[in-house]
Write a protein that holds these residues in place. Structure first.
Motif, mmCIF file in Angstrom:
data_model
loop_
_atom_site.group_PDB
_atom_site.id
_atom_site.type_symbol
_atom_site.label_atom_id
_atom_site.label_comp_id
_atom_site.label_asym_id
_atom_site.label_seq_id
_atom_site.Cartn_x
_atom_site.Cartn_y
_atom_site.Cartn_z
ATOM 1 N N GLU A 23 0.822 -1.213 0.000
ATOM 2 C CA GLU A 23 0.000 0.000 0.000
ATOM 3 C C GLU A 23 0.860 1.269 0.000
ATOM 4 O OE1 GLU A 23 -2.369 -3.009 2.610
ATOM 5 O OE2 GLU A 23 -0.279 -2.421 2.366
ATOM 6 N N LYS A 26 3.259 3.433 -3.925
ATOM 7 C CA LYS A 26 2.282 4.097 -4.791
ATOM 8 C C LYS A 26 2.820 4.234 -6.217
ATOM 9 C CE LYS A 26 -0.375 5.623 -1.269
ATOM 10 N NZ LYS A 26 -1.362 4.694 -0.830
ATOM 11 N N GLY A 134 -0.028 -7.833 -1.631
ATOM 12 C CA GLY A 134 -0.259 -7.071 -2.844
ATOM 13 C C GLY A 134 0.785 -7.400 -3.882
ATOM 14 N N GLY A 161 1.075 -6.673 3.041
ATOM 15 C CA GLY A 161 0.237 -5.502 3.247
ATOM 16 C C GLY A 161 0.208 -5.126 4.709
#
Length: 169
Positions: A23, A26, A134, A161
Protein backbone atom coordinates in the motif's frame (compact mmCIF):
# COMPACT_ATOMS: atom_id res chain seq x y z
CA UNK A 1 24.11 -9.01 33.27
CA UNK A 2 27.32 -9.10 31.21
CA UNK A 3 27.93 -7.31 27.93
CA UNK A 4 27.21 -10.52 25.98
CA UNK A 5 23.97 -11.34 27.81
CA UNK A 6 20.55 -9.90 27.06
CA UNK A 7 17.17 -10.30 28.68
CA UNK A 8 15.27 -9.43 25.51
CA UNK A 9 14.16 -12.05 23.02
CA UNK A 10 14.15 -11.45 19.26
CA UNK A 11 10.37 -11.12 19.26
CA UNK A 12 10.59 -8.27 21.79
CA UNK A 13 12.90 -6.11 19.69
CA UNK A 14 11.61 -4.33 16.59
CA UNK A 15 13.77 -4.41 13.43
CA UNK A 16 15.81 -1.24 12.92
CA UNK A 17 14.52 -0.92 9.37
CA UNK A 18 11.21 -2.15 8.00
CA UNK A 19 10.41 -2.33 4.30
CA UNK A 20 7.39 -0.75 2.70
CA UNK A 21 4.05 -2.50 2.42
CA UNK A 22 2.41 -2.77 -0.99
CA UNK A 23 0.00 0.00 0.00
CA UNK A 24 2.96 2.34 0.60
CA UNK A 25 4.40 1.61 -2.85
CA UNK A 26 2.28 4.10 -4.79
CA UNK A 27 2.41 4.15 -8.61
CA UNK A 28 4.58 7.02 -9.84
CA UNK A 29 6.84 7.12 -6.77
CA UNK A 30 10.58 6.72 -7.32
CA UNK A 31 13.80 6.36 -5.38
CA UNK A 32 17.50 6.06 -6.22
CA UNK A 33 19.87 3.45 -4.82
CA UNK A 34 23.44 3.94 -3.69
CA UNK A 35 26.23 3.66 -6.27
CA UNK A 36 28.70 0.81 -6.80
CA UNK A 37 31.80 0.60 -8.99
CA UNK A 38 32.28 -2.72 -10.79
CA UNK A 39 35.80 -4.11 -10.34
CA UNK A 40 37.88 -6.66 -12.23
CA UNK A 41 37.64 -8.92 -9.15
CA UNK A 42 33.81 -8.66 -9.31
CA UNK A 43 33.87 -9.70 -12.96
CA UNK A 44 36.18 -12.69 -12.45
CA UNK A 45 34.27 -13.90 -9.40
CA UNK A 46 30.89 -13.64 -11.15
CA UNK A 47 31.87 -15.28 -14.46
CA UNK A 48 33.74 -18.06 -12.66
CA UNK A 49 30.93 -18.68 -10.15
CA UNK A 50 28.14 -18.52 -12.76
CA UNK A 51 30.02 -20.50 -15.43
CA UNK A 52 30.09 -17.66 -17.96
CA UNK A 53 33.24 -19.07 -19.58
CA UNK A 54 32.66 -17.02 -22.70
CA UNK A 55 35.63 -15.47 -24.52
CA UNK A 56 33.75 -12.16 -24.54
CA UNK A 57 34.29 -11.90 -20.77
CA UNK A 58 37.60 -13.75 -20.33
CA UNK A 59 39.57 -12.48 -23.33
CA UNK A 60 40.01 -8.70 -23.62
CA UNK A 61 41.35 -8.96 -27.20
CA UNK A 62 38.28 -10.96 -28.28
CA UNK A 63 35.99 -8.26 -26.84
CA UNK A 64 38.09 -5.51 -28.48
CA UNK A 65 37.80 -7.27 -31.85
CA UNK A 66 34.03 -7.07 -31.39
CA UNK A 67 34.21 -3.31 -30.97
CA UNK A 68 34.15 -3.13 -27.17
CA UNK A 69 36.48 -0.67 -25.46
CA UNK A 70 37.12 -2.45 -22.15
CA UNK A 71 36.51 -5.48 -19.95
CA UNK A 72 32.85 -6.25 -20.68
CA UNK A 73 30.40 -7.05 -17.85
CA UNK A 74 27.64 -9.62 -18.60
CA UNK A 75 24.10 -8.25 -18.56
CA UNK A 76 23.19 -10.89 -15.98
CA UNK A 77 25.83 -9.47 -13.66
CA UNK A 78 24.57 -5.91 -14.17
CA UNK A 79 21.08 -7.12 -13.23
CA UNK A 80 22.42 -8.88 -10.11
CA UNK A 81 24.33 -5.78 -8.99
CA UNK A 82 21.27 -3.59 -9.52
CA UNK A 83 18.97 -5.99 -7.67
CA UNK A 84 21.49 -6.07 -4.81
CA UNK A 85 21.51 -2.27 -4.69
CA UNK A 86 17.69 -2.27 -4.52
CA UNK A 87 17.68 -4.82 -1.71
CA UNK A 88 20.33 -2.84 0.20
CA UNK A 89 17.91 0.12 0.39
CA UNK A 90 15.79 -2.04 2.76
CA UNK A 91 12.63 -1.19 0.79
CA UNK A 92 11.73 -4.91 0.92
CA UNK A 93 13.13 -5.70 4.38
CA UNK A 94 10.53 -7.86 6.13
CA UNK A 95 7.82 -7.11 3.58
CA UNK A 96 8.96 -8.88 0.42
CA UNK A 97 7.32 -12.29 -0.04
CA UNK A 98 8.16 -13.41 -3.60
CA UNK A 99 9.78 -12.33 -6.84
CA UNK A 100 7.13 -13.33 -9.39
CA UNK A 101 8.43 -12.31 -12.83
CA UNK A 102 10.25 -9.67 -14.83
CA UNK A 103 11.19 -8.42 -18.26
CA UNK A 104 14.78 -7.27 -18.90
CA UNK A 105 16.43 -5.25 -21.62
CA UNK A 106 20.15 -4.50 -22.00
CA UNK A 107 20.62 -0.99 -23.43
CA UNK A 108 24.39 -0.32 -23.43
CA UNK A 109 27.59 -2.18 -22.55
CA UNK A 110 28.96 -1.98 -19.02
CA UNK A 111 32.70 -2.20 -18.37
CA UNK A 112 34.99 -2.83 -15.44
CA UNK A 113 35.38 0.54 -13.72
CA UNK A 114 31.84 1.72 -14.45
CA UNK A 115 29.86 2.96 -11.45
CA UNK A 116 26.25 1.84 -11.38
CA UNK A 117 23.12 2.91 -9.54
CA UNK A 118 19.42 2.29 -10.11
CA UNK A 119 16.30 4.41 -10.21
CA UNK A 120 13.23 2.44 -9.12
CA UNK A 121 9.76 3.65 -10.11
CA UNK A 122 6.61 1.89 -8.97
CA UNK A 123 4.30 1.48 -11.98
CA UNK A 124 1.51 -0.64 -10.49
CA UNK A 125 0.40 -1.65 -7.00
CA UNK A 126 -2.71 -3.69 -6.30
CA UNK A 127 -4.15 -6.13 -3.79
CA UNK A 128 -3.51 -9.80 -4.54
CA UNK A 129 -6.18 -12.51 -4.50
CA UNK A 130 -5.14 -13.43 -0.95
CA UNK A 131 -5.66 -11.05 1.97
CA UNK A 132 -2.71 -9.19 3.45
CA UNK A 133 -0.67 -9.17 0.24
CA UNK A 134 -0.26 -7.07 -2.84
CA UNK A 135 1.39 -7.28 -6.24
CA UNK A 136 3.81 -4.46 -7.04
CA UNK A 137 5.35 -3.83 -10.46
CA UNK A 138 8.26 -1.44 -10.88
CA UNK A 139 10.62 -0.22 -13.56
CA UNK A 140 14.27 -0.34 -12.54
CA UNK A 141 16.53 1.83 -14.69
CA UNK A 142 20.19 0.97 -14.18
CA UNK A 143 22.50 3.93 -14.90
CA UNK A 144 26.25 4.34 -15.26
CA UNK A 145 28.44 7.20 -14.02
CA UNK A 146 27.39 9.33 -17.03
CA UNK A 147 23.70 8.77 -16.13
CA UNK A 148 23.28 6.65 -19.27
CA UNK A 149 20.67 3.92 -19.01
CA UNK A 150 22.51 0.61 -19.45
CA UNK A 151 19.83 -1.91 -18.44
CA UNK A 152 16.12 -1.85 -17.57
CA UNK A 153 14.11 -4.51 -15.77
CA UNK A 154 10.53 -4.64 -14.56
CA UNK A 155 10.17 -6.82 -11.47
CA UNK A 156 6.77 -8.00 -10.31
CA UNK A 157 6.84 -8.78 -6.59
CA UNK A 158 4.47 -10.10 -3.96
CA UNK A 159 4.64 -7.73 -0.97
CA UNK A 160 3.09 -7.86 2.49
CA UNK A 161 0.24 -5.50 3.25
CA UNK A 162 -0.55 -3.59 6.40
CA UNK A 163 -3.02 -6.34 7.37
CA UNK A 164 -0.62 -9.25 6.69
CA UNK A 165 -0.72 -12.00 9.28
CA UNK A 166 2.03 -14.58 9.85
CA UNK A 167 1.30 -18.12 8.64
CA UNK A 168 -1.26 -16.86 6.08
CA UNK A 169 -1.09 -19.09 3.04
Amino acid sequence: MTATESYLSSSEVEPLVRGKTWEEMKPGTSFRTAKRTVTEADLIQFITWAGFNEALFFDASHAAAGGYSGRLIPGAMVYCIAEGLVIQTNVLNGTGLAFMSMELSVKKPVYVGDTLHAIVTTTQSRASSKPGRGVVTATVSVRNQRDEEVLVFTPVRLIRGTDYQENQR
